[in-house]
Structures are given as structure tokens and as C-alpha cells.
Write a protein that holds these residues in place. Sequence first.
Motif, mmCIF file in Angstrom:
data_model
loop_
_atom_site.group_PDB
_atom_site.id
_atom_site.type_symbol
_atom_site.label_atom_id
_atom_site.label_comp_id
_atom_site.label_asym_id
_atom_site.label_seq_id
_atom_site.Cartn_x
_atom_site.Cartn_y
_atom_site.Cartn_z
ATOM 1 N N ILE A 18 0.841 -1.199 0.000
ATOM 2 C CA ILE A 18 0.000 0.000 0.000
ATOM 3 C C ILE A 18 0.878 1.251 0.000
ATOM 4 O O ILE A 18 0.627 2.197 -0.753
ATOM 5 N N ARG A 19 1.920 1.244 0.821
ATOM 6 C CA ARG A 19 2.832 2.396 0.887
ATOM 7 C C ARG A 19 3.492 2.646 -0.470
ATOM 8 O O ARG A 19 3.520 3.783 -0.964
ATOM 9 N N LEU A 22 0.924 3.913 -3.063
ATOM 10 C CA LEU A 22 0.582 5.324 -2.897
ATOM 11 C C LEU A 22 1.694 6.246 -3.378
ATOM 12 O O LEU A 22 1.423 7.335 -3.886
ATOM 13 N N SER A 23 2.940 5.802 -3.237
ATOM 14 C CA SER A 23 4.047 6.672 -3.638
ATOM 15 C C SER A 23 4.456 6.494 -5.108
ATOM 16 O O SER A 23 4.829 7.466 -5.754
ATOM 17 N N PHE A 26 -0.220 2.413 -8.287
ATOM 18 C CA PHE A 26 -0.681 1.047 -8.069
ATOM 19 C C PHE A 26 -0.383 0.117 -9.235
ATOM 20 O O PHE A 26 -0.526 -1.100 -9.105
ATOM 21 N N THR A 31 4.970 -2.292 -7.160
ATOM 22 C CA THR A 31 3.687 -2.569 -6.510
ATOM 23 C C THR A 31 3.112 -3.894 -7.007
ATOM 24 O O THR A 31 2.629 -4.703 -6.206
#
Length: 54
Positions: A18-19, A22-23, A26, A31
Amino acid sequence: MTNENLFMQIENLRNNMIRVGLSKGFTSAETVSLSERLDKLINLQMGLFSKVSA
């Protein structure tokens, strides 16, 4: 590997995915790679769960 250990690995990997999502987005390669690893761990956990409950 205990179910509790596997659960902790899944939670840590999920939070990391998730981290990163978000950066970096996705659909970034990192990811997606984390998501695939997470899928494998979840499938392993489900396999262990079904063996225990059978």
C-alpha cells in the motif's frame, strides 16, 4: 512456519504494498511484484487453513 508468523508476514507485506502503491502508483512494477508475493502468501495461508479445518 506457523499461521501467526504467516499472518504477520502478510500484514507487513500488505502495508508495504500500500505504501509503495501510494508513492509510486498502483500499477508500478514494484507494486505489482509486491501484490504477486502477497497473493502467494495468502494462497499459502488458505492452503494451511483448509488442511487444519479438514
